[in-house]
Scaffold this motif. Structure first.
Motif, PDB file in Angstrom:
ATOM      1  N   LEU A 211      13.706  18.558 -23.116  1.00  0.00           N
ATOM      2  CA  LEU A 211      12.711  18.085 -24.075  1.00  0.00           C
ATOM      3  C   LEU A 211      13.387  17.453 -25.291  1.00  0.00           C
ATOM      4  O   LEU A 211      14.515  17.805 -25.645  1.00  0.00           O
ATOM      5  N   LEU A 212      12.661  16.528 -25.926  1.00  0.00           N
ATOM      6  CA  LEU A 212      13.122  15.881 -27.157  1.00  0.00           C
ATOM      7  C   LEU A 212      11.991  15.895 -28.176  1.00  0.00           C
ATOM      8  O   LEU A 212      10.824  15.766 -27.810  1.00  0.00           O
ATOM      9  N   VAL A 213      12.339  16.037 -29.456  1.00  0.00           N
ATOM     10  CA  VAL A 213      11.374  15.883 -30.534  1.00  0.00           C
ATOM     11  C   VAL A 213      11.743  14.582 -31.225  1.00  0.00           C
ATOM     12  O   VAL A 213      12.866  14.422 -31.699  1.00  0.00           O
ATOM     13  N   ILE A 214      10.804  13.627 -31.240  1.00  0.00           N
ATOM     14  CA  ILE A 214      11.064  12.277 -31.731  1.00  0.00           C
ATOM     15  C   ILE A 214      10.167  11.986 -32.932  1.00  0.00           C
ATOM     16  O   ILE A 214       8.975  12.308 -32.918  1.00  0.00           O
ATOM     17  N   GLU A 215      10.760  11.350 -33.925  1.00  0.00           N
ATOM     18  CA  GLU A 215      10.082  11.023 -35.172  1.00  0.00           C
ATOM     19  C   GLU A 215       8.841  10.153 -34.917  1.00  0.00           C
ATOM     20  O   GLU A 215       8.943   9.068 -34.350  1.00  0.00           O
ATOM     21  N   GLY A 216       7.657  10.665 -35.309  1.00  0.00           N
ATOM     22  CA  GLY A 216       6.415   9.911 -35.202  1.00  0.00           C
ATOM     23  C   GLY A 216       5.792   9.846 -33.817  1.00  0.00           C
ATOM     24  O   GLY A 216       4.804   9.158 -33.615  1.00  0.00           O
ATOM     25  N   ILE A 217       6.347  10.556 -32.838  1.00  0.00           N
ATOM     26  CA  ILE A 217       5.848  10.530 -31.457  1.00  0.00           C
ATOM     27  C   ILE A 217       5.235  11.884 -31.104  1.00  0.00           C
ATOM     28  O   ILE A 217       5.758  12.925 -31.487  1.00  0.00           O
ATOM     29  N   ASN A 218       4.133  11.867 -30.341  1.00  0.00           N
ATOM     30  CA  ASN A 218       3.443  13.072 -29.883  1.00  0.00           C
ATOM     31  C   ASN A 218       3.018  13.946 -31.062  1.00  0.00           C
ATOM     32  O   ASN A 218       3.288  15.141 -31.099  1.00  0.00           O
ATOM     33  N   MET A 219       2.335  13.327 -32.023  1.00  0.00           N
ATOM     34  CA  MET A 219       1.899  14.034 -33.225  1.00  0.00           C
ATOM     35  C   MET A 219       0.766  15.008 -32.888  1.00  0.00           C
ATOM     36  O   MET A 219      -0.141  14.691 -32.127  1.00  0.00           O
ATOM     37  N   ALA A 220       0.851  16.209 -33.474  1.00  0.00           N
ATOM     38  CA  ALA A 220      -0.158  17.237 -33.264  1.00  0.00           C
ATOM     39  C   ALA A 220      -0.552  17.804 -34.616  1.00  0.00           C
ATOM     40  O   ALA A 220       0.257  17.840 -35.547  1.00  0.00           O
ATOM     41  N   THR A 221      -1.818  18.243 -34.742  1.00  0.00           N
ATOM     42  CA  THR A 221      -2.254  18.873 -35.986  1.00  0.00           C
ATOM     43  C   THR A 221      -2.054  20.370 -35.869  1.00  0.00           C
ATOM     44  O   THR A 221      -2.289  20.963 -34.815  1.00  0.00           O
ATOM     45  N   LYS A 222      -1.598  20.961 -36.965  1.00  0.00           N
ATOM     46  CA  LYS A 222      -1.333  22.392 -36.974  1.00  0.00           C
ATOM     47  C   LYS A 222      -1.953  22.974 -38.241  1.00  0.00           C
ATOM     48  O   LYS A 222      -1.795  22.412 -39.324  1.00  0.00           O
ATOM     49  N   HIS A 223      -2.680  24.069 -38.092  1.00  0.00           N
ATOM     50  CA  HIS A 223      -3.288  24.744 -39.232  1.00  0.00           C
ATOM     51  C   HIS A 223      -2.256  25.701 -39.808  1.00  0.00           C
ATOM     52  O   HIS A 223      -1.721  26.551 -39.107  1.00  0.00           O
ATOM     53  N   VAL A 224      -1.974  25.561 -41.119  1.00  0.00           N
ATOM     54  CA  VAL A 224      -0.920  26.341 -41.759  1.00  0.00           C
ATOM     55  C   VAL A 224      -1.524  27.286 -42.788  1.00  0.00           C
ATOM     56  O   VAL A 224      -2.302  26.864 -43.652  1.00  0.00           O
ATOM     57  N   LYS A 225      -1.168  28.560 -42.696  1.00  0.00           N
ATOM     58  CA  LYS A 225      -1.604  29.553 -43.673  1.00  0.00           C
ATOM     59  C   LYS A 225      -0.664  29.510 -44.872  1.00  0.00           C
ATOM     60  O   LYS A 225       0.502  29.173 -44.734  1.00  0.00           O
ATOM     61  N   PRO A 226      -1.151  29.865 -46.048  1.00  0.00           N
ATOM     62  CA  PRO A 226      -0.256  29.886 -47.204  1.00  0.00           C
ATOM     63  C   PRO A 226       0.797  30.991 -47.064  1.00  0.00           C
ATOM     64  O   PRO A 226       0.516  32.069 -46.547  1.00  0.00           O
TER      65      PRO A 226
END
Length: 108
Positions: free
Chosen positions: A35-50
């Motif tokens: 697997l690769l993590v690429i800048e600006g590719i396969n964007m996902a939304t994630k809910h972040v708690k404080p």
């Protein structure tokens, strides 16, 4: 799984999937899962708690991993998406080669 011929910092082009045709820089590679993590590719939304580290909560967009077989290296000299070959210099150093133009991409 074969040997991954792409590494962090390489510029790649996506050849299939929802982000087909987009280019980006490899931020992280996960070779054991291919697997690769690429800048600006396969964007996902994630809910972040404080938290202490991130005091502001909300919805954050971040890159998700993509299979290495869905991307091709963009050759720095010819600018084409190409396969990566291996070769050796006269001194015995291993190098990565562009299969399209035969130029050296970088030393391994």
């Amino acid at each position: 799984m074969g040997k991954m011929r792409l590494k962090k910092g390489d510029r790649v082009r996506v050849i299939s999937g929802k982000d087909k045709g987009k280019e980006g820089k490899i931020l992280r590679s996960i070779p054991d899962r291919d697997l690769l993590v690429i800048e600006g590719i396969n964007m996902a939304t994630k809910h972040v708690k404080p938290s202490q580290k991130n005091p502001k909560s909300g919805i954050v967009k971040q890159e998700g991993p993509i299979y290495a077989s869905k991307v091709m290296l963009v050759c720095p000299s010819c600018g084409a998406a190409t396969r990566v070959g291996r070769g050796y210099l006269d001194s015995g150093k291993k190098v990565r080669l562009c299969k399209a133009c035969g130029e050296i991409v970088d030393q391994v």
